[in-house]
Enzyme design. Structure first.
Site, PDB file in Angstrom:
ATOM      1  N   HIS A  36       0.719  -1.140   0.061  1.00 52.66           N
ATOM      2  CA  HIS A  36       0.004  -0.095   0.042  1.00 52.66           C
ATOM      3  C   HIS A  36       0.847   1.152   0.046  1.00 52.66           C
ATOM      4  O   HIS A  36       0.364   2.218  -0.483  1.00 52.66           O
ATOM      5  CB  HIS A  36      -0.830  -0.147   1.048  1.00 52.66           C
ATOM      6  CG  HIS A  36      -2.174  -1.055   0.993  1.00 52.66           C
ATOM      7  ND1 HIS A  36      -3.374  -0.305   1.366  1.00 52.66           N
ATOM      8  CD2 HIS A  36      -2.176  -2.180   0.528  1.00 52.66           C
ATOM      9  CE1 HIS A  36      -4.327  -1.527   1.197  1.00 52.66           C
ATOM     10  NE2 HIS A  36      -3.641  -2.453   0.489  1.00 52.66           N
ATOM     11  N   GLY A  96       4.916   6.119  -5.024  1.00 51.93           N
ATOM     12  CA  GLY A  96       5.821   5.136  -4.940  1.00 51.93           C
ATOM     13  C   GLY A  96       6.433   4.792  -3.640  1.00 51.93           C
ATOM     14  O   GLY A  96       5.599   5.214  -2.529  1.00 51.93           O
ATOM     15  N   ASP A 144       7.676   5.342  -0.747  1.00 48.32           N
ATOM     16  CA  ASP A 144       8.089   6.475   0.190  1.00 48.32           C
ATOM     17  C   ASP A 144       7.780   6.682   1.418  1.00 48.32           C
ATOM     18  O   ASP A 144       7.872   7.700   2.209  1.00 48.32           O
ATOM     19  CB  ASP A 144       7.908   7.688  -0.539  1.00 48.32           C
ATOM     20  CG  ASP A 144       6.170   8.017  -0.688  1.00 48.32           C
ATOM     21  OD1 ASP A 144       5.505   7.252  -0.163  1.00 48.32           O
ATOM     22  OD2 ASP A 144       5.758   9.151  -1.236  1.00 48.32           O
ATOM     23  N   GLU A 155      -3.009   8.836   4.356  1.00 45.44           N
ATOM     24  CA  GLU A 155      -3.416   7.525   3.696  1.00 45.44           C
ATOM     25  C   GLU A 155      -4.054   6.708   4.649  1.00 45.44           C
ATOM     26  O   GLU A 155      -4.821   5.805   4.122  1.00 45.44           O
ATOM     27  CB  GLU A 155      -2.412   7.150   2.593  1.00 45.44           C
ATOM     28  CG  GLU A 155      -1.906   8.048   1.729  1.00 45.44           C
ATOM     29  CD  GLU A 155      -0.308   7.676   1.290  1.00 45.44           C
ATOM     30  OE1 GLU A 155       0.019   6.535   1.253  1.00 45.44           O
ATOM     31  OE2 GLU A 155       0.548   8.485   0.582  1.00 45.44           O
ATOM     32  N   PRO A 178      -5.716  -0.933  -5.560  1.00 45.84           N
ATOM     33  CA  PRO A 178      -6.822  -1.962  -5.978  1.00 45.84           C
ATOM     34  C   PRO A 178      -7.604  -2.223  -4.832  1.00 45.84           C
ATOM     35  O   PRO A 178      -7.404  -2.166  -3.807  1.00 45.84           O
ATOM     36  CB  PRO A 178      -6.082  -3.006  -6.315  1.00 45.84           C
ATOM     37  CG  PRO A 178      -4.665  -2.675  -6.681  1.00 45.84           C
ATOM     38  CD  PRO A 178      -4.199  -1.567  -5.891  1.00 45.84           C
ATOM     39  N   HIS A 181      -1.700 -13.278  -1.030  1.00 43.87           N
ATOM     40  CA  HIS A 181      -2.642 -13.473  -0.377  1.00 43.87           C
ATOM     41  C   HIS A 181      -2.642 -14.774   0.448  1.00 43.87           C
ATOM     42  O   HIS A 181      -3.409 -15.038   0.945  1.00 43.87           O
ATOM     43  CB  HIS A 181      -4.048 -13.135  -1.099  1.00 43.87           C
ATOM     44  CG  HIS A 181      -4.464 -11.695  -1.428  1.00 43.87           C
ATOM     45  ND1 HIS A 181      -5.267 -11.495  -2.300  1.00 43.87           N
ATOM     46  CD2 HIS A 181      -3.924 -10.639  -0.945  1.00 43.87           C
ATOM     47  CE1 HIS A 181      -5.440 -10.045  -2.563  1.00 43.87           C
ATOM     48  NE2 HIS A 181      -4.180  -9.342  -1.555  1.00 43.87           N
ATOM     49  N   ASP A 241      -6.481 -17.808   2.165  1.00 43.92           N
ATOM     50  CA  ASP A 241      -6.000 -19.318   1.774  1.00 43.92           C
ATOM     51  C   ASP A 241      -6.471 -19.918   3.015  1.00 43.92           C
ATOM     52  O   ASP A 241      -5.967 -19.850   4.042  1.00 43.92           O
ATOM     53  CB  ASP A 241      -4.438 -19.240   1.768  1.00 43.92           C
ATOM     54  CG  ASP A 241      -4.034 -20.577   1.355  1.00 43.92           C
ATOM     55  OD1 ASP A 241      -4.661 -21.620   1.724  1.00 43.92           O
ATOM     56  OD2 ASP A 241      -2.740 -20.757   1.285  1.00 43.92           O
ATOM     57  N   THR A 245      -3.710 -23.012   4.242  1.00 47.43           N
ATOM     58  CA  THR A 245      -2.392 -22.775   4.916  1.00 47.43           C
ATOM     59  C   THR A 245      -2.154 -21.370   5.095  1.00 47.43           C
ATOM     60  O   THR A 245      -1.224 -20.706   4.519  1.00 47.43           O
ATOM     61  CB  THR A 245      -1.350 -23.554   4.009  1.00 47.43           C
ATOM     62  OG1 THR A 245      -1.374 -22.953   2.859  1.00 47.43           O
ATOM     63  CG2 THR A 245      -1.356 -24.884   3.948  1.00 47.43           C
ATOM     64  N   ASP A 259       2.911 -20.370   0.506  1.00 44.63           N
ATOM     65  CA  ASP A 259       3.283 -21.227  -0.614  1.00 44.63           C
ATOM     66  C   ASP A 259       2.276 -20.757  -1.595  1.00 44.63           C
ATOM     67  O   ASP A 259       1.738 -19.799  -1.721  1.00 44.63           O
ATOM     68  CB  ASP A 259       2.810 -22.546   0.233  1.00 44.63           C
ATOM     69  CG  ASP A 259       1.546 -22.583   0.747  1.00 44.63           C
ATOM     70  OD1 ASP A 259       0.691 -21.909   0.414  1.00 44.63           O
ATOM     71  OD2 ASP A 259       1.150 -23.468   1.570  1.00 44.63           O
TER      72      ASP A 259
END
Length: 362
Positions: free
Chosen positions: A101, A107, A109, A123, A198, A228, A280, A283, A288
């Protein structure tokens, strides 16, 4: 699937005494790379000079940036990350998400770390960050250690980049060299955070466009979203998915129906916005490639994730998802490369090295 233990430390570690081979290899790697591996960046930019700021040129990032001014920087960050991940494996995902994020707004920063002031809303209040972006206290702790070791030397942006790499390694993921020398922005942008990061509900073409705007292609996107595998999502961000097309994408598979029922217990139609579920489901504390299997089965928790496999526009991304599920080594290699690529996005406005990651220097 058999559980895999976190990497742990045998010596000079007050947090825990256990050890394993993975972390020993990690320490060996981080100890030798600066002396024996050269790093070259092909990116070249023409940047305007900004008054009162040092201009940031991404081609100046280097593995050697702190070799004389703060040679123990990686050891300091790694030690704190070891303690944090040992205490709670979710800290790995928190630091990785902070780095993402940060890089997607202005960029890499450190702007995501800035607190609100009387003249600026930071932000942290962005739609994709508020009530969900965490790990700031861990950043504070690492920064305090770095300031004690090398006052006014290591930027908060570099701290995040190194900590994100260590987070991945500590939960079983790949190692990569982290070029350093980033500067910390003096400003944050709530507007860019709301527009550039996104979101869980966006379609594939919009997602590809957002990554493309940052110099990242669809292959980078599929690899980076693979993070994720250790992530968690808030009910607010997956409610529409589980009460929408989840059954269709999972083809009404009985095992998927059982999983869906559990998700609906966590996330009712009304209320429970801050309840969380692992992205996930198998796991969640191990880095992985199992996350890609959930997409192939049509069980992606977020609409934005499932789009990479199920969208009619996703013929290319679906092939990449299938590749990373079939070949974990290919996933690890591309994820490492894409993390370096993303980490090389710098703020052309330049900046400073903050003494406190939450506030600009006075």
């Amino acid at each position: 699937m058999q559980d895999r233990k976190l990497a742990t430390e045998t010596s000079s570690m007050p947090c825990y005494p256990a050890a394993n081979e993975q972390l020993n290899l990690f320490r060996m790697a981080t100890g030798v790379v600066l002396g024996f591996r050269a790093f070259a960046l092909s990116m070249a930019c023409l940047l305007l000079a900004v008054p009162l700021l040092v201009a940031q040129d991404p081609s100046k990032l280097s593995l050697e940036h702190y070799s004389k001014t703060c040679p123990n920087v990686e050891h300091v960050v790694r030690t704190e990350m070891e303690c944090a991940v040992r205490a709670d494996t979710r800290n790995a995902a928190l630091m990785l998400r902070l780095h993402f994020h940060d890089c997607f707004v202005q960029g890499c920063d450190g702007s995501v770390l800035l607190d609100d002031t009387a003249t600026m809303i930071g932000e942290k209040q962005a739609d994709q960050n508020v009530n969900s972006l965490k790990g700031f206290e861990l950043v504070d702790k690492i920064k305090e250690k770095l300031e004690a070791e090398c006052p006014g030397t290591v930027s908060c942006a570099d701290l995040l980049a190194i900590a994100a790499r260590d987070a991945v390694v500590l939960v079983g993921g790949p190692y990569w060299d982290v070029p350093v020398g980033r500067l910390d922005s003096k400003k944050a942008s709530l507007d860019l955070a709301n527009s550039d990061i996104p979101t869980a509900q966006q379609g594939l073409l919009t997602l590809i466009a957002k990554f493309w705007q940052k110099g990242l292609d669809a292959t980078d996107m599929v690899a980076l979203v693979g993070s994720h595998t250790i992530g968690f999502a808030r009910c607010e961000n997956f409610r529409d998915r589980i009460y929408g097309d989840f059954e269709m994408t999972s083809k009404y598979n009985p095992s998927s129906e059982t999983y869906l029922s559990k998700l609906k217990e966590v996330c009712p139609r009304d209320g429970g916005d801050d309840n969380i579920s692992a992205m996930d489901s198998h796991t969640s504390d191990i880095f992985d490639n199992a996350y890609y299997e959930t997409l192939i089965k049509g069980e992606g928790l977020l609409n934005s994730d499932q789009e990479m496999w199920s969208s009619i526009a996703g013929y290319s991304t679906a092939d990449t998802v299938n590749k990373y599920w079939a070949d974990p080594a290919a996933f690890f290699k591309q994820f490492s490369d894409s993390m370096v690529k993303m980490g090389n996005i710098t703020n052309p406005a330049g900046g400073e090295v903050r003494k406190n990651c939450r506030f600009v220097n006075t």
